[in-house]
Design a protein around this motif. Structure first.
Motif, PDB file in Angstrom:
ATOM      1  N   TRP A  47      -8.355  -1.597  -0.775  1.00 29.90           N
ATOM      2  CA  TRP A  47      -7.646  -1.636   0.507  1.00 29.90           C
ATOM      3  C   TRP A  47      -8.562  -1.244   1.670  1.00 29.90           C
ATOM      4  O   TRP A  47      -8.146  -1.258   2.821  1.00 29.90           O
ATOM      5  CB  TRP A  47      -6.422  -0.726   0.479  1.00 29.90           C
ATOM      6  CG  TRP A  47      -5.158  -1.407   0.051  1.00 29.90           C
ATOM      7  CD1 TRP A  47      -4.394  -2.258   0.800  1.00 29.90           C
ATOM      8  CD2 TRP A  47      -4.498  -1.305  -1.211  1.00 29.90           C
ATOM      9  NE1 TRP A  47      -3.294  -2.685   0.076  1.00 29.90           N
ATOM     10  CE2 TRP A  47      -3.330  -2.118  -1.154  1.00 29.90           C
ATOM     11  CE3 TRP A  47      -4.776  -0.606  -2.388  1.00 29.90           C
ATOM     12  CZ2 TRP A  47      -2.444  -2.239  -2.229  1.00 29.90           C
ATOM     13  CZ3 TRP A  47      -3.898  -0.732  -3.449  1.00 29.90           C
ATOM     14  CH2 TRP A  47      -2.759  -1.546  -3.371  1.00 29.90           C
ATOM     15  N   ASN A  64       1.909   1.988  -3.480  1.00 32.34           N
ATOM     16  CA  ASN A  64       0.765   2.455  -4.260  1.00 32.34           C
ATOM     17  C   ASN A  64       0.341   3.866  -3.864  1.00 32.34           C
ATOM     18  O   ASN A  64      -0.079   4.652  -4.715  1.00 32.34           O
ATOM     19  CB  ASN A  64      -0.400   1.474  -4.119  1.00 32.34           C
ATOM     20  CG  ASN A  64      -0.240   0.242  -4.993  1.00 32.34           C
ATOM     21  OD1 ASN A  64      -0.763   0.176  -6.100  1.00 32.34           O
ATOM     22  ND2 ASN A  64       0.492  -0.750  -4.504  1.00 32.34           N
ATOM     23  N   LEU A  65       0.419   4.193  -2.583  1.00 38.08           N
ATOM     24  CA  LEU A  65       0.135   5.559  -2.138  1.00 38.08           C
ATOM     25  C   LEU A  65       1.095   6.551  -2.766  1.00 38.08           C
ATOM     26  O   LEU A  65       0.689   7.631  -3.227  1.00 38.08           O
ATOM     27  CB  LEU A  65       0.236   5.641  -0.611  1.00 38.08           C
ATOM     28  CG  LEU A  65      -0.983   5.236   0.198  1.00 38.08           C
ATOM     29  CD1 LEU A  65      -0.600   5.075   1.668  1.00 38.08           C
ATOM     30  CD2 LEU A  65      -2.090   6.281   0.069  1.00 38.08           C
ATOM     31  N   TRP A  93      -7.022   2.312   3.234  1.00 38.99           N
ATOM     32  CA  TRP A  93      -6.948   3.375   2.243  1.00 38.99           C
ATOM     33  C   TRP A  93      -7.663   4.635   2.722  1.00 38.99           C
ATOM     34  O   TRP A  93      -7.121   5.745   2.653  1.00 38.99           O
ATOM     35  CB  TRP A  93      -7.541   2.892   0.924  1.00 38.99           C
ATOM     36  CG  TRP A  93      -7.968   3.962  -0.038  1.00 38.99           C
ATOM     37  CD1 TRP A  93      -9.248   4.239  -0.434  1.00 38.99           C
ATOM     38  CD2 TRP A  93      -7.140   4.888  -0.742  1.00 38.99           C
ATOM     39  NE1 TRP A  93      -9.286   5.281  -1.321  1.00 38.99           N
ATOM     40  CE2 TRP A  93      -7.989   5.701  -1.534  1.00 38.99           C
ATOM     41  CE3 TRP A  93      -5.773   5.130  -0.775  1.00 38.99           C
ATOM     42  CZ2 TRP A  93      -7.517   6.721  -2.353  1.00 38.99           C
ATOM     43  CZ3 TRP A  93      -5.287   6.154  -1.597  1.00 38.99           C
ATOM     44  CH2 TRP A  93      -6.148   6.930  -2.371  1.00 38.99           C
ATOM     45  N   TYR A  94      -8.847   4.471   3.253  1.00 43.09           N
ATOM     46  CA  TYR A  94      -9.652   5.645   3.628  1.00 43.09           C
ATOM     47  C   TYR A  94      -9.044   6.443   4.774  1.00 43.09           C
ATOM     48  O   TYR A  94      -9.317   7.637   4.916  1.00 43.09           O
ATOM     49  CB  TYR A  94     -11.079   5.212   3.978  1.00 43.09           C
ATOM     50  CG  TYR A  94     -11.840   4.673   2.787  1.00 43.09           C
ATOM     51  CD1 TYR A  94     -12.141   5.497   1.710  1.00 43.09           C
ATOM     52  CD2 TYR A  94     -12.234   3.343   2.731  1.00 43.09           C
ATOM     53  CE1 TYR A  94     -12.823   5.006   0.603  1.00 43.09           C
ATOM     54  CE2 TYR A  94     -12.913   2.839   1.642  1.00 43.09           C
ATOM     55  CZ  TYR A  94     -13.206   3.679   0.574  1.00 43.09           C
ATOM     56  OH  TYR A  94     -13.876   3.190  -0.526  1.00 43.09           O
ATOM     57  N   MET A 109      -7.853   2.215  -5.684  1.00 45.19           N
ATOM     58  CA  MET A 109      -7.299   2.050  -4.344  1.00 45.19           C
ATOM     59  C   MET A 109      -8.328   1.557  -3.328  1.00 45.19           C
ATOM     60  O   MET A 109      -7.961   1.171  -2.217  1.00 45.19           O
ATOM     61  CB  MET A 109      -6.723   3.386  -3.858  1.00 45.19           C
ATOM     62  CG  MET A 109      -5.688   4.010  -4.794  1.00 45.19           C
ATOM     63  SD  MET A 109      -4.151   3.054  -4.869  1.00 45.19           S
ATOM     64  CE  MET A 109      -3.478   3.370  -3.242  1.00 45.19           C
ATOM     65  N   ARG A 110      -9.593   1.554  -3.667  1.00 43.74           N
ATOM     66  CA  ARG A 110     -10.632   1.275  -2.673  1.00 43.74           C
ATOM     67  C   ARG A 110     -10.634  -0.168  -2.178  1.00 43.74           C
ATOM     68  O   ARG A 110     -11.214  -0.455  -1.130  1.00 43.74           O
ATOM     69  CB  ARG A 110     -12.012   1.636  -3.230  1.00 43.74           C
ATOM     70  CG  ARG A 110     -12.221   3.137  -3.375  1.00 43.74           C
ATOM     71  CD  ARG A 110     -13.632   3.474  -3.794  1.00 43.74           C
ATOM     72  NE  ARG A 110     -13.861   4.914  -3.738  1.00 43.74           N
ATOM     73  CZ  ARG A 110     -15.034   5.496  -3.979  1.00 43.74           C
ATOM     74  NH1 ARG A 110     -16.088   4.758  -4.308  1.00 43.74           N
ATOM     75  NH2 ARG A 110     -15.153   6.811  -3.897  1.00 43.74           N
ATOM     76  N   ASP A 121      -9.790   9.989  -0.250  1.00 42.45           N
ATOM     77  CA  ASP A 121     -11.012   9.546  -0.904  1.00 42.45           C
ATOM     78  C   ASP A 121     -12.089   9.446   0.167  1.00 42.45           C
ATOM     79  O   ASP A 121     -11.784   9.200   1.333  1.00 42.45           O
ATOM     80  CB  ASP A 121     -10.773   8.167  -1.537  1.00 42.45           C
ATOM     81  CG  ASP A 121     -11.898   7.719  -2.452  1.00 42.45           C
ATOM     82  OD1 ASP A 121     -12.819   8.535  -2.710  1.00 42.45           O
ATOM     83  OD2 ASP A 121     -11.861   6.559  -2.892  1.00 42.45           O
ATOM     84  N   TYR A 174       0.201   6.894  -6.334  1.00 39.42           N
ATOM     85  CA  TYR A 174      -1.069   7.614  -6.465  1.00 39.42           C
ATOM     86  C   TYR A 174      -0.851   9.121  -6.365  1.00 39.42           C
ATOM     87  O   TYR A 174      -1.392   9.897  -7.167  1.00 39.42           O
ATOM     88  CB  TYR A 174      -2.032   7.132  -5.389  1.00 39.42           C
ATOM     89  CG  TYR A 174      -3.381   7.797  -5.416  1.00 39.42           C
ATOM     90  CD1 TYR A 174      -4.426   7.271  -6.176  1.00 39.42           C
ATOM     91  CD2 TYR A 174      -3.633   8.955  -4.685  1.00 39.42           C
ATOM     92  CE1 TYR A 174      -5.677   7.873  -6.206  1.00 39.42           C
ATOM     93  CE2 TYR A 174      -4.875   9.567  -4.705  1.00 39.42           C
ATOM     94  CZ  TYR A 174      -5.887   9.030  -5.463  1.00 39.42           C
ATOM     95  OH  TYR A 174      -7.124   9.648  -5.487  1.00 39.42           O
ATOM     96  N   LEU A 217       0.825  -1.201   0.000  1.00 40.20           N
ATOM     97  CA  LEU A 217       0.000   0.000   0.000  1.00 40.20           C
ATOM     98  C   LEU A 217       0.862   1.255   0.000  1.00 40.20           C
ATOM     99  O   LEU A 217       0.509   2.258  -0.626  1.00 40.20           O
ATOM    100  CB  LEU A 217      -0.942   0.004   1.216  1.00 40.20           C
ATOM    101  CG  LEU A 217      -1.848   1.223   1.364  1.00 40.20           C
ATOM    102  CD1 LEU A 217      -2.639   1.500   0.089  1.00 40.20           C
ATOM    103  CD2 LEU A 217      -2.791   1.060   2.555  1.00 40.20           C
TER     104      LEU A 217
END
Length: 234
Positions: free
Chosen positions: A212, A162-163, A216-217, A209-210, A222, A166, A159
């Protein structure tokens, strides 16, 4: 720190005792060095473990306050552990990481920032939150610096990679984002979500990404869909 100093003292004492005892009254470093090292390592391990148990106890107390949504009290509990930092390396940095994360999740970003800056490098969540905070403030050079430090210390955190990608993608740096995901996959031994996001970027599509979920949140990049919010707060 104190734990190390005590352990060094134990090592010296053991070295002297065994050096004289086994050396027949004359000091022999050869006979004393191995027991000394064992005493040093054993003492340090015991004291370090004791310090970390104290920190864990604070975390459990803070968690009880968080269940009641009392963030300020949880922060106070964590801060009460600062004196442990005089005994054990990195304790203060670990505590600051916890405090910064709590404040960030509560969207108290200005308060969170100094704690996130001091966070332990291995706490990738705290470091990623600092990187995202710089992204939100359009401090993109600082964002990249923080994310680079974070991925260097946490190469196996999918993650995190990916963050980072992103945030680069959202700043119109698609090529850099692709490079980050390629670098991440070198350490992740194949990771479906990362591979899918890499393929999406290469085809000029959106990163997703959702999947995760709450992980993620918590970064506030998001909004959680209303249906999921209703399920979470039932």
């Amino acid at each position: 720190m104190y734990n190390l100093l005590i352990a060094l003292g134990a090592g010296v004492v053991a070295t002297l005792l065994f050096g004289f005892a086994v050396g027949g009254g004359d000091f022999s470093l050869l006979y004393g060095i191995v027991p000394g090292v064992i005493a040093l390592l054993g003492t340090y391990f015991y004291l370090a473990r004791r310090s970390m148990k104290q920190v864990q106890a604070l975390a459990e107390q803070a968690q009880q306050q968080l269940q009641s949504r009392n963030i300020d009290r949880a922060v106070e509990i964590f801060k009460s552990g600062y004196p442990i930092g005089k005994w054990q390396f990195f304790v203060k940095a670990q505590i600051d990481a916890q405090i910064g994360t709590l404040l960030y999740v509560a969207q108290r970003f200005d308060e969170a920032e100094p704690y996130l800056k001091n966070a332990f490098a291995k706490n990738w969540t705290a470091k990623a939150m600092l990187g995202v905070l710089y992204y939100k403030r359009r401090k993109f050079d600082e964002m990249e610096r923080v994310f680079e430090e974070a991925v260097a210390a946490n190469k196996k955190e999918a993650l995190l990679w990916n963050l980072y990608a992103y945030c680069l993608w959202k700043t119109k740096q698609r090529d850099k984002a692709i490079d980050v995901l390629n670098r991440g996959l070198e350490h992740l031994d194949g990771h479906d979500k990362t591979e899918r996001n890499l393929k999406a970027l290469k085809n000029n599509r959106k990163m997703k990404m959702r999947s995760w979920n709450q992980l993620w949140y918590q970064f506030h990049l998001d909004r959680m869909p209303m249906q999921r919010q209703r399920v979470q707060f039932r």
